[in-house]
Design a protein around this motif. Structure first.
Motif, PDB file in Angstrom:
ATOM      1  N   GLY A  12       0.871  -1.172  -0.007  1.00  9.67           N
ATOM      2  CA  GLY A  12       0.229   0.636   0.128  1.00  9.67           C
ATOM      3  C   GLY A  12       1.059   0.896   0.176  1.00  9.67           C
ATOM      4  N   LEU A  13       1.878   1.398   1.123  1.00  9.41           N
ATOM      5  CA  LEU A  13       2.843   2.337   0.418  1.00  9.41           C
ATOM      6  C   LEU A  13       3.486   2.772  -0.961  1.00  9.41           C
ATOM      7  N   GLY A  14       4.401   1.461  -1.021  1.00  8.25           N
ATOM      8  CA  GLY A  14       4.612   1.784  -2.633  1.00  8.25           C
ATOM      9  C   GLY A  14       3.179   2.311  -3.810  1.00  8.25           C
ATOM     10  N   LEU A  16       0.840   4.053  -2.884  1.00  6.08           N
ATOM     11  CA  LEU A  16       0.518   5.556  -2.015  1.00  6.08           C
ATOM     12  C   LEU A  16       1.241   6.549  -2.906  1.00  6.08           C
ATOM     13  N   VAL A  17       2.973   5.785  -3.145  1.00  5.24           N
ATOM     14  CA  VAL A  17       3.938   6.929  -2.808  1.00  5.24           C
ATOM     15  C   VAL A  17       3.588   7.485  -4.297  1.00  5.24           C
ATOM     16  N   TRP A  18       3.156   5.730  -5.390  1.00  4.76           N
ATOM     17  CA  TRP A  18       2.796   6.637  -7.351  1.00  4.76           C
ATOM     18  C   TRP A  18       2.200   7.291  -7.141  1.00  4.76           C
ATOM     19  N   SER A  19       1.219   6.615  -6.483  1.00  2.75           N
ATOM     20  CA  SER A  19       0.271   7.740  -7.015  1.00  2.75           C
ATOM     21  C   SER A  19       0.027   9.174  -6.344  1.00  2.75           C
ATOM     22  N   LEU A  20       0.785   9.404  -5.474  1.00  2.00           N
ATOM     23  CA  LEU A  20       1.088  11.157  -5.295  1.00  2.00           C
ATOM     24  C   LEU A  20       1.671  11.528  -6.651  1.00  2.00           C
ATOM     25  N   VAL A  21       3.390  11.064  -6.843  1.00  4.12           N
ATOM     26  CA  VAL A  21       3.727  11.474  -7.363  1.00  4.12           C
ATOM     27  C   VAL A  21       3.286  11.543  -9.315  1.00  4.12           C
ATOM     28  N   ALA A  22       2.221  10.622  -9.354  1.00  3.00           N
ATOM     29  CA  ALA A  22       1.892  10.682 -11.195  1.00  3.00           C
ATOM     30  C   ALA A  22       0.425  10.999 -11.420  1.00  3.00           C
ATOM     31  N   TYR A  23      -0.051  11.207 -10.113  1.00  4.31           N
ATOM     32  CA  TYR A  23      -1.846  11.028 -10.212  1.00  4.31           C
ATOM     33  C   TYR A  23      -1.292  12.259 -11.712  1.00  4.31           C
ATOM     34  N   ARG A  24      -0.444  13.233 -12.104  1.00  2.79           N
ATOM     35  CA  ARG A  24      -0.836  14.204 -12.923  1.00  2.79           C
ATOM     36  C   ARG A  24      -0.957  13.161 -14.624  1.00  2.79           C
ATOM     37  N   TRP A 226      -2.137   3.404 -20.173  1.00  2.00           N
ATOM     38  CA  TRP A 226      -1.675   2.716 -19.604  1.00  2.00           C
ATOM     39  C   TRP A 226      -0.148   3.566 -18.788  1.00  2.00           C
ATOM     40  N   LEU A 227      -0.169   4.845 -19.524  1.00  3.41           N
ATOM     41  CA  LEU A 227       1.276   5.979 -18.600  1.00  3.41           C
ATOM     42  C   LEU A 227       1.117   5.915 -17.338  1.00  3.41           C
ATOM     43  N   PHE A 228      -0.533   5.314 -16.858  1.00  3.94           N
ATOM     44  CA  PHE A 228      -0.447   5.768 -15.680  1.00  3.94           C
ATOM     45  C   PHE A 228      -0.500   4.516 -14.769  1.00  3.94           C
ATOM     46  N   SER A 229      -1.283   3.508 -15.095  1.00  8.68           N
ATOM     47  CA  SER A 229      -1.198   2.513 -15.199  1.00  8.68           C
ATOM     48  C   SER A 229      -0.217   0.670 -14.899  1.00  8.68           C
ATOM     49  N   VAL A 230       0.290   1.304 -15.959  1.00  2.68           N
ATOM     50  CA  VAL A 230       1.641   0.284 -16.624  1.00  2.68           C
ATOM     51  C   VAL A 230       2.289   0.475 -15.252  1.00  2.68           C
ATOM     52  N   PRO A 231       3.367   1.423 -15.494  1.00  2.00           N
ATOM     53  CA  PRO A 231       4.380   2.066 -14.055  1.00  2.00           C
ATOM     54  C   PRO A 231       4.087   2.068 -12.645  1.00  2.00           C
ATOM     55  N   MET A 232       2.429   1.779 -12.286  1.00  3.51           N
ATOM     56  CA  MET A 232       1.785   1.420 -11.036  1.00  3.51           C
ATOM     57  C   MET A 232       1.884   0.426 -10.657  1.00  3.51           C
ATOM     58  N   TYR A 233       2.020  -0.612 -11.341  1.00 13.74           N
ATOM     59  CA  TYR A 233       1.953  -2.228 -11.775  1.00 13.74           C
ATOM     60  C   TYR A 233       2.853  -2.524 -11.366  1.00 13.74           C
ATOM     61  N   LEU A 234       3.869  -2.333 -11.846  1.00 10.85           N
ATOM     62  CA  LEU A 234       5.203  -2.921 -11.939  1.00 10.85           C
ATOM     63  C   LEU A 234       6.073  -1.969 -10.522  1.00 10.85           C
ATOM     64  N   PHE A 235       5.534  -0.855 -10.079  1.00 12.56           N
ATOM     65  CA  PHE A 235       5.496   0.040  -8.570  1.00 12.56           C
ATOM     66  C   PHE A 235       4.732  -1.045  -7.527  1.00 12.56           C
ATOM     67  N   ARG A 236       4.006  -1.949  -8.053  1.00 13.24           N
ATOM     68  CA  ARG A 236       3.155  -2.412  -6.717  1.00 13.24           C
ATOM     69  C   ARG A 236       4.315  -3.226  -6.294  1.00 13.24           C
ATOM     70  N   ILE A 237       4.221  -4.184  -8.055  1.00 15.16           N
ATOM     71  CA  ILE A 237       4.420  -5.707  -7.854  1.00 15.16           C
ATOM     72  C   ILE A 237       5.674  -5.496  -6.376  1.00 15.16           C
ATOM     73  N   PHE A 238       6.435  -4.501  -7.491  1.00 14.30           N
ATOM     74  CA  PHE A 238       8.317  -4.540  -6.472  1.00 14.30           C
ATOM     75  C   PHE A 238       8.117  -3.938  -5.506  1.00 14.30           C
ATOM     76  N   ALA A 239       7.372  -3.514  -4.716  1.00 10.74           N
ATOM     77  CA  ALA A 239       6.919  -3.383  -3.736  1.00 10.74           C
ATOM     78  C   ALA A 239       6.831  -4.365  -2.649  1.00 10.74           C
ATOM     79  N   LEU A 240       5.611  -5.257  -3.678  1.00  3.52           N
ATOM     80  CA  LEU A 240       4.758  -6.422  -3.115  1.00  3.52           C
ATOM     81  C   LEU A 240       6.037  -7.739  -2.693  1.00  3.52           C
ATOM     82  N   CYS A 241       6.356  -7.222  -3.690  1.00  7.58           N
ATOM     83  CA  CYS A 241       7.974  -8.716  -3.046  1.00  7.58           C
ATOM     84  C   CYS A 241       9.200  -8.682  -2.349  1.00  7.58           C
ATOM     85  N   VAL A 242       8.877  -6.814  -2.351  1.00  9.22           N
ATOM     86  CA  VAL A 242       9.857  -6.307  -1.042  1.00  9.22           C
ATOM     87  C   VAL A 242       9.506  -6.733  -0.004  1.00  9.22           C
TER      88      VAL A 242
END
Length: 251
Positions: A12-14, A16-24, A226-242
């Protein structure tokens, strides 16, 4: 359960971080106008439930959650508890039969029940262990455990978001991830945790659920989405595995 919850918190933190940076990155479109059906639905008065029925719903929800949390203790009976609580709500007329029938279609039942049977058959026949051992031999002992978990999480979530079958994807990939980890001499808890959670963390294909709602109501084109959702997806999966590696060390 506490460790599992912390993994979800890190995920969830991952997010949140992506959403705060990339929502624009998403262009601002007016949402779809309310349809005539929606306006009628809003104006209709909803019959209030008696207090005892409201409390019954809360109790039924709590019992269902506790039952699923105790799955490792009570076994397959945990799958029955939510169904029993749903039947209880049906009996006391919180739900009616037509509502239950319309919201639990036959394709959903067949998809979930069918995949569970297939996954059990694969595991009981030894096929899952054979696949896990074959994958482990092909990867070799030098593969980084994080990369192994990351690959399985990507496979599971991608399959889920392309097919809409979250449970089915988890039931297929989780046993293989566990068998592969065991064949490599790794603790499979991290792989199991990451794969299970990843099944509900795809979302870059608007197949169903919230991604489809966002794409439709926001009037987005797929490249914009996809401009928002693809990086968001990779960011979340990375945070999940960490989070999975931190809370469930593989060695």
């Amino acid at each position: 359960m506490s460790k599992f919850a912390v993994v979800n918190f890190i995920l969830g933190l991952g997010f949140l971080v992506w959403s705060l940076v990339a929502y624009r990155l998403l262009p601002d479109h007016p949402i779809t106008e309310a349809s005539e059906y929606d306006e009628v639905a809003v104006t209709n008065e909803v019959e209030a439930l008696p207090a005892w029925k409201e409390y019954s719903i809360i109790v039924a929800f709590i019992v269902s959650v506790i039952g699923m949390m105790l799955m490792s203790v009570i076994g397959n009976a945990a799958y029955v508890i939510p169904g029993l609580t749903g039947a209880f709500l049906l009996i006391i007329n919180v739900l009616d039969f037509k509502e239950v029938r319309d919201n639990m279609g036959a394709p959903v039942i067949l998809m979930m029940a069918g995949v569970i049977g297939v996954a059990d058959a694969l595991a009981n026949s030894g096929f899952t262990a054979m696949i896990g051992e074959a994958v482990a031999n092909s990867l070799g002992t030098n593969i980084n455990p994080f990369m192994l978990i990351f690959i399985f999480a990507l496979l599971t979530s991608t399959c889920a978001t392309f097919t809409g079958s979250n449970m089915g994807s988890v039931y297929i990939f989780a046993p293989i991830a566990i068998a592969t980890s065991i064949s490599l001499g790794l603790n499979p808890a991290a792989a199991a945790t990451a794969v299970v959670i990843s099944g509900w963390n795809g979302g870059y294909m608007p197949v169903d659920g919230m991604p489809a709602m966002i794409l439709g109501m926001g009037k987005y084109k797929l490249p914009e989405f996809w401009l928002f959702s693809v990086p968001m997806y990779l960011f979340r999966i990375f945070a999940l595995c960490v989070g999975a590696i931190i809370m469930f060390p593989v060695n």
